[in-house]
Design a protein around this motif. Structure first.
Motif, PDB file in Angstrom:
ATOM      1  N   MET A  30      -7.753  34.270 -24.821  1.00  0.00           N
ATOM      2  CA  MET A  30      -8.778  35.228 -24.390  1.00  0.00           C
ATOM      3  C   MET A  30      -9.116  36.255 -25.473  1.00  0.00           C
ATOM      4  N   LYS A  31      -8.603  36.055 -26.682  1.00  0.00           N
ATOM      5  CA  LYS A  31      -8.784  37.052 -27.742  1.00  0.00           C
ATOM      6  C   LYS A  31     -10.256  37.366 -28.018  1.00  0.00           C
ATOM      7  N   ALA A  32     -11.084  36.363 -28.149  1.00  0.00           N
ATOM      8  CA  ALA A  32     -12.507  36.592 -28.456  1.00  0.00           C
ATOM      9  C   ALA A  32     -13.195  37.372 -27.347  1.00  0.00           C
ATOM     10  N   GLU A  33     -12.756  37.182 -26.112  1.00  0.00           N
ATOM     11  CA  GLU A  33     -13.358  37.852 -24.965  1.00  0.00           C
ATOM     12  C   GLU A  33     -12.846  39.279 -24.794  1.00  0.00           C
ATOM     13  N   VAL A  34     -11.548  39.492 -25.001  1.00  0.00           N
ATOM     14  CA  VAL A  34     -10.921  40.765 -24.644  1.00  0.00           C
ATOM     15  C   VAL A  34     -10.767  41.732 -25.816  1.00  0.00           C
ATOM     16  N   SER A  35     -10.450  41.254 -26.994  1.00  0.00           N
ATOM     17  CA  SER A  35     -10.163  42.175 -28.104  1.00  0.00           C
ATOM     18  C   SER A  35     -11.325  43.103 -28.455  1.00  0.00           C
ATOM     19  N   PRO A  36     -12.602  42.735 -28.243  1.00  0.00           N
ATOM     20  CA  PRO A  36     -13.666  43.699 -28.525  1.00  0.00           C
ATOM     21  C   PRO A  36     -13.608  44.955 -27.649  1.00  0.00           C
ATOM     22  N   PHE A  37     -12.870  44.908 -26.543  1.00  0.00           N
ATOM     23  CA  PHE A  37     -12.762  46.067 -25.656  1.00  0.00           C
ATOM     24  C   PHE A  37     -11.806  47.140 -26.175  1.00  0.00           C
ATOM     25  N   VAL A  38     -10.910  46.784 -27.074  1.00  0.00           N
ATOM     26  CA  VAL A  38      -9.844  47.694 -27.497  1.00  0.00           C
ATOM     27  C   VAL A  38     -10.407  48.994 -28.084  1.00  0.00           C
ATOM     28  N   GLY A  39     -11.363  48.904 -28.975  1.00  0.00           N
ATOM     29  CA  GLY A  39     -11.915  50.102 -29.610  1.00  0.00           C
ATOM     30  C   GLY A  39     -12.460  51.108 -28.618  1.00  0.00           C
ATOM     31  N   LYS A  40     -13.236  50.631 -27.645  1.00  0.00           N
ATOM     32  CA  LYS A  40     -13.797  51.560 -26.654  1.00  0.00           C
ATOM     33  C   LYS A  40     -12.703  52.104 -25.736  1.00  0.00           C
ATOM     34  N   LEU A  41     -11.731  51.277 -25.390  1.00  0.00           N
ATOM     35  CA  LEU A  41     -10.608  51.775 -24.585  1.00  0.00           C
ATOM     36  C   LEU A  41      -9.899  52.915 -25.310  1.00  0.00           C
ATOM     37  N   VAL A  42      -9.620  52.712 -26.587  1.00  0.00           N
ATOM     38  CA  VAL A  42      -8.942  53.731 -27.395  1.00  0.00           C
ATOM     39  C   VAL A  42      -9.752  55.023 -27.413  1.00  0.00           C
ATOM     40  N   LYS A  43     -11.051  54.902 -27.650  1.00  0.00           N
ATOM     41  CA  LYS A  43     -11.913  56.086 -27.718  1.00  0.00           C
ATOM     42  C   LYS A  43     -12.013  56.808 -26.381  1.00  0.00           C
ATOM     43  N   SER A  44     -11.918  56.062 -25.299  1.00  0.00           N
ATOM     44  CA  SER A  44     -12.139  56.667 -23.984  1.00  0.00           C
ATOM     45  C   SER A  44     -10.896  57.303 -23.371  1.00  0.00           C
ATOM     46  N   LEU A  45      -9.703  56.961 -23.834  1.00  0.00           N
ATOM     47  CA  LEU A  45      -8.478  57.536 -23.268  1.00  0.00           C
ATOM     48  C   LEU A  45      -8.274  58.932 -23.837  1.00  0.00           C
TER      49      LEU A  45
ATOM     50  N   GLU B 101     -10.912  67.839 -19.870  1.00  0.00           N
ATOM     51  CA  GLU B 101     -11.419  69.047 -20.511  1.00  0.00           C
ATOM     52  C   GLU B 101     -10.598  70.231 -20.042  1.00  0.00           C
ATOM     53  N   GLY B 102     -10.379  71.181 -20.938  1.00  0.00           N
ATOM     54  CA  GLY B 102      -9.600  72.360 -20.602  1.00  0.00           C
ATOM     55  C   GLY B 102      -8.127  72.213 -20.914  1.00  0.00           C
ATOM     56  N   CYS B 103      -7.711  71.038 -21.317  1.00  0.00           N
ATOM     57  CA  CYS B 103      -6.316  70.821 -21.697  1.00  0.00           C
ATOM     58  C   CYS B 103      -6.182  71.253 -23.157  1.00  0.00           C
ATOM     59  N   THR B 104      -6.031  72.539 -23.368  1.00  0.00           N
ATOM     60  CA  THR B 104      -6.082  73.081 -24.726  1.00  0.00           C
ATOM     61  C   THR B 104      -4.880  72.696 -25.573  1.00  0.00           C
ATOM     62  N   SER B 105      -3.738  72.442 -24.969  1.00  0.00           N
ATOM     63  CA  SER B 105      -2.572  72.085 -25.778  1.00  0.00           C
ATOM     64  C   SER B 105      -2.697  70.682 -26.356  1.00  0.00           C
ATOM     65  N   ALA B 106      -3.500  69.817 -25.735  1.00  0.00           N
ATOM     66  CA  ALA B 106      -3.666  68.457 -26.236  1.00  0.00           C
ATOM     67  C   ALA B 106      -5.059  68.227 -26.805  1.00  0.00           C
ATOM     68  N   GLN B 107      -5.974  69.177 -26.577  1.00  0.00           N
ATOM     69  CA  GLN B 107      -7.362  68.977 -26.980  1.00  0.00           C
ATOM     70  C   GLN B 107      -7.453  68.652 -28.460  1.00  0.00           C
ATOM     71  N   GLY B 108      -8.109  67.582 -28.762  1.00  0.00           N
ATOM     72  CA  GLY B 108      -8.289  67.184 -30.154  1.00  0.00           C
ATOM     73  C   GLY B 108      -7.076  66.482 -30.744  1.00  0.00           C
ATOM     74  N   ALA B 109      -6.012  66.344 -29.983  1.00  0.00           N
ATOM     75  CA  ALA B 109      -4.799  65.738 -30.507  1.00  0.00           C
ATOM     76  C   ALA B 109      -4.882  64.218 -30.546  1.00  0.00           C
ATOM     77  N   ALA B 110      -5.841  63.663 -29.854  1.00  0.00           N
ATOM     78  CA  ALA B 110      -5.922  62.200 -29.778  1.00  0.00           C
ATOM     79  C   ALA B 110      -7.305  61.723 -30.213  1.00  0.00           C
ATOM     80  N   PRO B 111      -7.575  61.743 -31.483  1.00  0.00           N
ATOM     81  CA  PRO B 111      -8.897  61.304 -31.930  1.00  0.00           C
ATOM     82  C   PRO B 111      -9.080  59.809 -31.729  1.00  0.00           C
ATOM     83  N   ALA B 112     -10.311  59.399 -31.703  1.00  0.00           N
ATOM     84  CA  ALA B 112     -10.621  57.981 -31.556  1.00  0.00           C
ATOM     85  C   ALA B 112     -10.157  57.236 -32.800  1.00  0.00           C
ATOM     86  N   ALA B 113      -9.777  55.995 -32.608  1.00  0.00           N
ATOM     87  CA  ALA B 113      -9.346  55.158 -33.722  1.00  0.00           C
ATOM     88  C   ALA B 113     -10.533  54.849 -34.624  1.00  0.00           C
TER      89      ALA B 113
END
Length: 167
Positions: free
Chosen positions: A134-149, A153-165
């Motif tokens: 299923m690699k061709a079908e599923v692996s394209p989703f990884v980038g958007k998943l990473v960016k979306s996790l 908002e308002g979590c100032t101690s973690a804000q900006g700590a997890a930039p998108a890949a």
């Protein structure tokens, strides 16, 4: 007619990827992530810490928990050791302040784990597991998943700590 069929076949993968992603927000821990098209809810945790989704043989687990012993770096190190003990061959291992990504294979199964720091000494993760077939079908989703996790908002101690890949 033949040109139309060729054009249709070329557009099908793009159309499948363009389908709507489903947002999931976890109020208990204050994080959100977008769920890829084709993944359906298969289980909701009784305690409200996350969900599991499935798409054929692929699974996507999304959850959060409080760090009970140690800090974020120790959490990631423990996860790394556990994967290695379970027989995963980790081929991608990247960590920075507030986020980490681990990826590898075991047999014909591919794993991608992303973890981000949240507020109040908590972390959120997603683990995507899918067969090599299923690699061709599923692996394209990884980038958007990473960016979306990310933390709410308002979590100032973690804000900006997890930039998108980087893509």
């Amino acid at each position: 007619m033949q040109r139309f069929l060729v054009l249709l076949l070329l557009l099908l993968p793009a159309a499948a990827f363009a389908q709507a992603w489903e947002p999931y927000a976890n109020a208990r821990f204050g994080f959100s992530v977008d769920i890829p098209p084709g993944f359906t809810l298969s289980r909701e945790a009784d305690n409200g810490d996350g969900r599991t989704y499935a798409n054929g043989a692929a699974t996507l687990a999304v959850w959060a928990h409080y760090l009970t012993s140690g800090d974020f770096e120790e959490e990631v190190a423990d996860r790394r050791v556990t994967y290695q003990q379970e027989g995963w061959d980790l081929s991608y291992d990247r960590q920075a302040a507030g986020w980490a990504s681990l990826s590898g294979t075991r047999g014909d199964t591919i794993l991608y784990h992303r973890v981000v720091r949240l507020c109040e000494n908590a972390v959120a993760s997603f683990v995507l597991e899918y067969p090599q077939a299923m690699k061709a079908e599923v692996s394209p989703f990884v980038g958007k998943l990473v960016k979306s996790l990310h933390p709410a908002e308002g979590c100032t101690s973690a804000q900006g700590a997890a930039p998108a890949a980087a893509q």
